[in-house]
Each structure stands twice: as C-alpha cells, then as structure tokens.
Scaffold this active site. Sequence first.
Site: not given
Ligand SMILES: Cc1cc2nc3c(=O)[nH]c(=O)nc-3n(C[C@H](O)[C@H](O)[C@H](O)COP(=O)(O)OP(=O)(O)OC[C@H]3O[C@@H](n4cnc5c(N)ncnc54)[C@H](O)[C@@H]3O)c2cc1C
Length: 424
Positions: A35, A321, A12, A389, A160, A8-10, A354
């Site tokens: 992904a 976040g 987190g 923001k 969310c 996962g490269a998001g 937030c």
């Molecule tokens: C529209 C939206 C707006 C948001 N705004 C805020 C905000 O303003 N402030 C706040 O604090 N929080 C916010 N959030 C909540 C949260 O911070 C975000 O959802 C954040 O992106 C979560 O981080 P994460 O690393 O858990 O997941 P993500 O950032 O979604 O990263 C997931 C990663 O896993 C990868 N992945 C998925 N499946 C696979 C697989 N099978 N194999 C390999 N990699 C895979 C994806 O490609 C991605 O790189 C928001 C959420 C959403 C949906």
Amino acid sequence: MAHIVIIGAGIGGMPAAYELREKLDKTHKITVVGAADYFQFVPSNPWIAVGWRKRDEITFRIAPYLEKHGIAFIASPLDTLDAAGQRVFLRDGTVLDYDFLVLTTGPRLAFDEVEGAGPIAGHTQSICTVDHAEKLHAAYEQFLAEPGPVVVGAMPGASCFGPAYEYAFILNADLKKRKLRHKVPMTFVSSEPYIGHLGLGGVGDSKTMLESEFRSHDIKWICNARVTRVEAGQMHVNELDGQGNLLREHTLPFKLSMMLPAFKGIEPLGAVDGLCNPRGFVLIDEHQRNPKYPQIYAAGVCVSIPPVEVTPVPTGAPKTGYMIETMVSAIVQNIAAELAGDEPQAKGSWNAICLADMGDVGAAFVALPQLPPRNVNWFAKGKWVHMAKIAFEKYFLHKMKAGSSEPIYEKYVLKALGIERLDH
Ligand SMILES: Cc1cc2nc3c(=O)[nH]c(=O)nc-3n(C[C@H](O)[C@H](O)[C@H](O)COP(=O)(O)OP(=O)(O)OC[C@H]3O[C@@H](n4cnc5c(N)ncnc54)[C@H](O)[C@@H]3O)c2cc1C
C-alpha cells in the site's frame, strides 16, 4: 513459468518474497504489492511514540531492495480481487494475473467501532502504524509541557494486547527519566478479562507478574472494559463482571490516551465471496490455503484464527512474529510443492512467542501451543529481554535489506530458549 503475487509488504510479506525467491526456480516471477512504498518495522512503533526512535531508523524504501533480488515491487493499494479469474486490480490501474496469490495484508484498524476513537477522526492515539506513532509523539511533546492523566489500553474486540502493555511501561519509563511521572496518573483499560490475559488465556504467570509490575509502577487498571465512547479528554467505559453484566460505569479524564483498536481484514478481501469470515479475515486450511480459492494462500494478521476462549468483552487471539514466520515458511514450501506437481503438506505453527519491551527491562512469553493446556507455558522478565528486543529489531531490518530468508525464531529464539518446535 508461474507468476506469484504477494499483496502486503510488511512483517509477513517481505520475508515471503525473499523466501520464495530463494526456494523457487528463477523462471518464476514474483511481484510484491504494497500500500505504501516503504517498509516499517511495526514492533518499534512504541519507541517512536516516546521519541526513542526516529522514522528513518525503522523504515526504508522497499523497491531497491526487492528489485536487487529479482523481485518486482508495485506501491499501490489493492483495489479489487477477482479470485475466480485469478486477477488483482490495483488503485493505480495496474492489473496483475497470478498463478498463486499470497495475502499478507495485515489488519484494518477498526477505530470506527467505538465512537470518538482513533487518531484521525477521534480523540485517542495509536501506535499501530509509524504515521500514528509519530502523531502520538507530537501529542506527547505537547503533553509534556502540561502533563495530566493518561489512559492506555485496548478496545473491545482487540487481539493485539502486547503493544498496549509495552507502550504503558515505556511511557512510564520515559516519564520517570524526565522526572514527570508524579504528575501523571496512569490507568490501563482493557477488554481482557484480567491483566496478563493477552488474548491467550494468560501465559505462565503473566497475570501475577504484570499485575505486580503495574502495582510497582503505580498503574491502575480496569479489565472486562467495554469502552463505549470517547470525547475530547474523556473516556466512557463500562466495566463488566465475569458473566458479562454491567458492574460499574467509569468516566475517565485524560490528557493523553493510546488505545489499540480491534482489527478487521482489509475491505477488498472482505468483498470477495467465500474468501473471508464476517470480520474480513482470510479463511485458511491447515496448509495456509483458502478452501474456496486454492490458488490463494494467506499469512499474518490477515488470516482468520479463532479466539482462545470466550470472554465477557470480546477479545481475539494475537498473531505474532513466530506464528507469522512459520505461516510464511509453510506457504513457500506448499507453493514449491504445487509447482513440482505435489500436494501441499507444510503447516504453520499456531504458537505464540513474544518479546515485550518495558522500557529498561522486558517480558518474554512462550505459549506452545497457543491454546491451553500447553506443553510450554512460560513468562519471564529481565533486562535481557529489553536487549533481545533491540537485537531483534536490528536483525530483522538487516535481514529485510539483505534479502535473507533466514527464519529468525526457528534459528535463534527457539534455540536460545531450548525449545523444540511444536505444532498446533
Ligand atoms: C504496535 C505493534 C507492535 C507489535 N509488536 C510485536 C512484537 O514485538 N512481536 C511480535 O511478534 N508481534 C508484534 N506485533 C504483532 C505483529 O507481529 C505485527 O502486527 C506485524 O506487523 C504483522 O505482520 P503482517 O505482515 O501480518 O502485517 P503488517 O506488517 O501490518 O503488513 C501489512 C502490509 O499490507 C499492506 N497493505 C495493507 N492494505 C493493503 C492494500 N489494500 N493493498 C496492498 N497492500 C496493503 C501494508 O501496507 C503492509 O505492507 C505488533 C503489532 C503492533 C500493531
């Protein structure tokens, strides 16, 4: 030499990679698996949906940045996890053995739980990914030629809620700028028991403030809403009372609808015996470590945390976040401790901070701890939140390109708010 694999490269996963690289000896190998081959700053998606941002402003190719900092990157989805054998199998055929696995795979978007929902097979739009937000923007451009009723909100089981409010207010602001707002009746439909609940049991006076904002902007709402079915241009909603009994049935016409889905964990993780809860979220102990497979750590939306309270229509607790940042830092400290032969001691912080944009102003909330009663329970509105923001977006993207592991919330946001870190 240990091999640490991050899936996962998001929001987190990327900071986890940089922080591990900074804290661990260079002899240890770090590999990130994503992904897709690009990073997207998910919080900016509501702006993409109204055309205030373009895709290339909030995305970038990951490989050159990670590789510059001595971190390997593979863009191929995880297919199978052999947790007992400490091995992952990717869709492109790559097999990786790991000493530690860090899961930051975010959500699986459970559009399939409501008939007719979702931007691919259904009739509602989404802002959960940059692809979805771009699709919504295209639909919005068509809508502008022939405006009509809009339904925005969150499906049963959603956790969310903040981005649904953000999108409603941003859309309202954009329509006003275009002098088209008078042609667009807006309804906010949410599984929350009341406006401003946010999956957190409310924060400070979020109920009164957000209701007041909706009233001042002519946005109607339906809470305790169980969306049962969506057809082209029509949403079927059961409104429940506080006891969970059916109060009213609504059929809401719409020309445009954006509904946040419930989240689940991704399928390859849910398939591993003992790793996840029934919805596929990774089970973790207080040190972010899976109890059955102690070499596996997890952070972000993919982890299992309990809902703040039982609600008539199911809702979950958001993972935002600040919480994600502290989970990641705890994982890094714990892996470093384990590599040094010590036991993991560090803990994440289940607190919610937030910043939600509302178009020209914004709303900030702080819930410390996440479960009421709280030491800090604060909700405020102002132009400064909108500016903060934007600054947050620019800084986070800069940080992800520069390879910095600086904790943004801990260093800036908590300081700016004059808050000491409080653990759960
Ligand atoms: C529209 C939206 C707006 C948001 N705004 C805020 C905000 O303003 N402030 C706040 O604090 N929080 C916010 N959030 C909540 C949260 O911070 C975000 O959802 C954040 O992106 C979560 O981080 P994460 O690393 O858990 O997941 P993500 O950032 O979604 O990263 C997931 C990663 O896993 C990868 N992945 C998925 N499946 C696979 C697989 N099978 N194999 C390999 N990699 C895979 C994806 O490609 C991605 O790189 C928001 C959420 C959403 C949906």
